[in-house]
Design a protein around this motif. Structure first.
Motif, short mmCIF file in Angstrom:
data_model
loop_
_atom_site.label_atom_id
_atom_site.label_comp_id
_atom_site.label_asym_id
_atom_site.label_seq_id
_atom_site.Cartn_x
_atom_site.Cartn_y
_atom_site.Cartn_z
N LYS A 163 0.82 -1.21 0.00
CA LYS A 163 0.00 0.00 0.00
C LYS A 163 0.86 1.27 0.00
O LYS A 163 0.32 2.38 0.15
N LYS A 164 2.20 1.07 -0.15
CA LYS A 164 3.14 2.20 -0.22
C LYS A 164 3.05 3.10 1.02
O LYS A 164 3.04 4.33 0.93
N LYS A 165 2.97 2.47 2.17
CA LYS A 165 2.94 3.17 3.45
C LYS A 165 4.23 2.86 4.22
O LYS A 165 4.90 1.84 3.97
N PRO A 166 4.63 3.72 5.17
CA PRO A 166 5.85 3.47 5.95
C PRO A 166 5.77 2.15 6.71
O PRO A 166 4.75 1.83 7.34
N VAL A 167 6.85 1.39 6.64
CA VAL A 167 6.92 0.09 7.31
C VAL A 167 7.56 0.21 8.68
O VAL A 167 7.12 -0.40 9.65
N ASP A 168 8.62 1.01 8.78
CA ASP A 168 9.40 1.10 10.01
C ASP A 168 8.77 2.08 10.99
O ASP A 168 9.29 3.17 11.26
N THR A 169 7.64 1.71 11.51
CA THR A 169 6.93 2.56 12.46
C THR A 169 7.48 2.34 13.87
O THR A 169 8.14 1.33 14.15
N PRO A 170 7.21 3.27 14.80
CA PRO A 170 7.64 3.05 16.18
C PRO A 170 7.11 1.74 16.78
O PRO A 170 7.80 1.10 17.57
N LEU A 171 5.91 1.34 16.39
CA LEU A 171 5.34 0.10 16.92
C LEU A 171 6.15 -1.10 16.44
O LEU A 171 6.37 -2.06 17.19
N ARG A 172 6.60 -1.08 15.21
CA ARG A 172 7.45 -2.16 14.71
C ARG A 172 8.76 -2.21 15.50
O ARG A 172 9.24 -3.30 15.87
N GLU A 173 9.36 -1.05 15.77
CA GLU A 173 10.60 -1.00 16.54
C GLU A 173 10.38 -1.56 17.95
O GLU A 173 11.21 -2.32 18.46
N GLU A 174 9.27 -1.19 18.57
CA GLU A 174 8.96 -1.72 19.90
C GLU A 174 8.82 -3.23 19.87
O GLU A 174 9.29 -3.94 20.77
N THR A 175 8.15 -3.73 18.83
CA THR A 175 7.94 -5.17 18.71
C THR A 175 9.27 -5.90 18.56
O THR A 175 9.51 -6.92 19.22
N LEU A 176 10.12 -5.40 17.69
CA LEU A 176 11.41 -6.04 17.48
C LEU A 176 12.27 -5.99 18.74
O LEU A 176 13.00 -6.95 19.05
#
Length: 754
Positions: free
Chosen positions: A318-331
């Motif tokens: 969908k051409k949206k940002p992947v590296d969101t703060p929530l992704r960082e928290e999850t990792l």
């Protein structure tokens, strides 16, 4: 002759192993100030004596930056730039639970910092774990790392049977020069425990000379030697500078120097660069056995990885940002669980001690938080395709996927609904689960979507029914079932010819419980520090094993949309189980779902699930963290044999056909037989039997002493014609384990009851 000895001083980053986790974290950060002070105070000493400090992992450095201002940061960076301290590439000490994306993310934390601050980053370190996924060689090399310094634990492993150093080449050609501490010398504590460099100087000098003479008598061919000096979460020790001064004053033909890994490797390359052997092979980890000491939590992080992949792929589409703060928290949460320290040092010896309970409680929460955050991340992505009164399903990946999709039912008291695609085609639904305790019900649909496709579906009342009975046979497979016990004695192709399994001593998807005669884990290995002979530390005890379908069980066969199901319930010592085998109608796939209700037992025990594939002269391929290798063939000599960490799949092939087994939740397998306690020096794959290692409490420290409560685990199986095809195996694994994105639904929870 060994002329130059490099003392590499660091602390072993061991979150919570030696005390309260938060106290340990604070200590690891505060050590940087202590080390930087010693570096400054030692400037007037002769060069070899000047203090050096190695940051074993990048986590303390990054946490130090979060906690401190620019003045302290500048001092730390200056010491790294000047070669007095060393930044290394791995964020924490990893395990086989890491996947490729997680490795790339965690290494990039150090790589990005090094690029931003113009710091040298050419070395990675890992300690304790005697192995690391093969893909790491490529991941590190792609980021400019040239050297790998390892300190593998000796108690639960065999030593690598290679000279040191050696060049380690990844599957894509990335090349690292590797040094590893000697097996008999207490791994990273060789300078501390074995040589006692920080104690009385004359004794330390004699210990060192004795060790050097021993290596030379054994044929060590190089002029340089590295000695690690570290201990778990221990502060920098200034006494090492005095040892260096005293040694160099007493010796004319040998020199000791405080050093970084970089110093040692650069010296070795300059003096001996063309002399080191080259290995292009996997390095399976003996410590990986601990990864199934917490089956529920390991399943949480594996499910979290799948949710991140679905959500990230949908955001990209969908051409949206992947590296969101929530992704960082999850990792971050995922990595804090997956790294190698799981508990306090007393976790096995005194499992009911307060600090042992506290440390495990803190650790296991990382896995559960990772799954909760990953689920939210995926739901945020699904919001992009949500439409009222429609079920919207997307395939954001670059190949066609056929997947079992689960949708939250609108009314659990009514039958499942069917889906209707835009062309009017009916996709039948089947109630997968009704959860009376939480009022959640889920309907399943077998959906095929081309790559990069989103499709909307209407719903309609179903005309299909689930009825008792049925035959475990379709055009792809036939299963021969003992209707009294539920044991599966035969699995063939659809024509009933070519057998796929040999059901001796265990049938297909047979649950096996294991204990050791006498009950004690000490009968499996010798943990004494004073015993350094690998063979003497392996007692090879007698095991007692019991299979789950040896006696009569209630066998429930049902037939309906999507699949025919065979369900059995039973018990083994300390565990109740429910096994559901699903034979899909229109696709070559068998799923095994296993629900376990585990009682506490602190004596040694293991649980396995048997997949006794029968093939002539098979090859067994293991995928882990993006790399694929043949078990027992493409391995460094001395690496793990009794058990192997697995990521996406295991494939067994005889060249005419290939069975691909996808463990959705369980990260460990044993190949050829149940190998626990054999301590094999080499793994000879004479048949294709694979045992998924579900649970154990094998360890003497660090890992949990027991497992408890409800755990649900899933496997998917297919058979493909011909030789092993990596691309086809990966696509099947992704279809089963990751699957499609369904808006308005939610993943089947691993918290559901029996």
């Amino acid at each position: 002759m060994i002329q130059k000895i490099f003392i590499v001083h660091h602390t072993h980053v061991d979150f919570g192993y030696t005390g309260d986790r938060q106290v340990v974290l604070n200590d690891l950060v505060n050590m940087i100030d202590v080390a930087d002070d010693l570096i400054v105070k030692s400037r007037r000493r002769p060069e070899p004596e000047r203090f050096r400090w190695v940051h074993e992992n990048s986590w303390p450095v990054l946490e130090y930056l979060r906690r401190n201002g620019p003045r302290k940061a500048r001092r730390m960076f200056d010491n790294i730039r000047n070669g007095r301290a060393e930044l290394t590439a791995l964020y924490v000490n990893p395990t086989d639970l890491f996947d490729e994306e997680q490795f790339e993310w965690s290494v990039d934390l150090a790589a990005d910092l090094a690029k931003k601050e113009k710091l040298r980053l050419d070395t990675a370190m890992f300690s304790d774990c005697p192995g690391i996924p093969w893909s790491v060689a490529d991941i590190l090399a792609q980021r400019g790392v040239k050297y790998l310094s390892a300190a593998p634990d000796f108690i639960m492993s065999y030593p690598l049977e290679t000279t040191r150093p050696f060049y380690w080449v990844g599957p894509k050609g990335g090349k690292l020069l590797v040094w590893f501490t000697e097996w008999r010398n207490c791994w990273y504590a060789e300078g501390n425990h074995k040589l006692k460099l920080q104690y009385e100087t004359d004794a330390a000098i004699e210990n060192t000379l004795e060790y050097l003479r021993l290596l030379e008598s054994e044929g060590y061919p190089y002029s340089g030697l590295m000695i690690h000096h570290a201990m778990d979460n221990v502060f920098p020790n200034p006494k090492l500078m005095d040892f260096v001064a005293a040694f160099n004053q007493s010796q004319n033909d040998r020199q000791v120097t405080m050093a970084t890994n970089h110093d040692f490797f650069e010296y070795m390359v300059k003096k001996h660069g063309g002399e080191f052997p080259v290995f292009q092979a996997a390095w399976p980890d003996w410590w990986a056995s601990g990864n199934t000491s917490a089956a529920f939590e390991a399943a949480c992080t594996r499910k979290a990885k799948s949710a991140l992949r679905r959500g990230g792929a949908l955001l990209r589409m969908k051409k949206k940002p992947v590296d969101t703060p929530l992704r960082e928290e999850t990792l971050e949460e995922m990595t804090m669980f997956d790294e190698h320290t799981w508990g306090h040092e007393s976790s096995i010896r005194e499992p009911w001690r307060l600090i042992a309970r506290q440390q495990w409680l803190e650790k296991r929460l990382f896995a559960q938080k990772a799954l909760e955050r990953a689920t939210r991340y995926e739901r945020n992505a699904k919001a992009l395709i949500y439409k009222p009164d429609r079920v919207v399903i997307a395939n954001p990946f670059d190949h066609e996927i056929t997947a079992l999709v689960s949708i939250a039912a609108k009314d659990g008291n009514k039958p499942a609904l069917d889906l209707v695609d835009p062309k009017g085609k009916i996709i039948p639904g089947r109630r997968l689960i009704t959860n009376p305790k939480s009022w959640d019900s889920f309907d399943g649909y077998l959906v095929t979507l081309p790559k990069k496709t989103t499709r909307e579906y209407k719903t309609t009342p179903t005309t299909a029914v689930v009825k008792p009975g049925g035959v475990m046979r379709n055009e792809y497979f036939q299963l021969t079932v003992n209707k009294n016990t539920g044991a599966i004695s035969r699995l063939t192709d659809g024509a009933g010819k070519n057998p796929l399994i040999s059901a001796r001593p265990y049938g297909f998807a047979e649950l096996v419980h294991e204990k050791v005669a006498g009950g004690s884990r000490e009968k499996i290995y010798d943990i004494r520090f004073g015993s350094f002979c690998p063979d003497s530390k392996r007692p090879c005890p007698k095991f007692i094993r019991q299979a789950g379908h040896e006696r009569n069980r209630r066998v429930i066969l049902t037939d309906g949309p999507i699949f025919t199901s065979m369900r059995t319930r039973g018990s083994l010592p300390g565990v109740k189980f429910e096994r559901d085998i699903r034979l899909f109608h229109d696709t070559p796939r068998i799923d095994v779902e296993l629900k376990l209700d585990k009682a506490v037992d602190t004596n040694y025990e293991s649980l396995y699930l048997a997949f006794p594939f029968h093939m002539n002269k098979p090859e067994v391929w293991i995928e882990n963290a993006g790399a694929v290798y043949r078990a027992g063939v493409d391995q460094l000599p001395g690496s793990a044999t009794d058990w192997l960490g697995v990521g996406e799949y295991v494939a067994v092939t005889d060249g005419r056909r290939t069975a691909v087994l996808v463990p959705h939740d369980c990260p460990m397998v044993q190949v050829g037989d149940i190998q626990t306690g054999k301590w094999l020096k080499t793994l000879d794959v004479n048949d294709g039997r694979v045992f998924s290692w579900l649970m154990n409490n094998l360890w003497f420290t660090n890992f949990p002493a027991y497992q408890e409560g409800l755990v649900e685990l899933t496997w998917s199986l297919t058979v493909m014609p011909g030789k092993f095809n990596r691309k086809a195996a990966e696509q099947f694994a992704r279809s089963c384990r990751v699957g499609l994105c369904a808006a308005g639904g939610k993943d089947i929870s691993i918290f559901r009851p029996f």
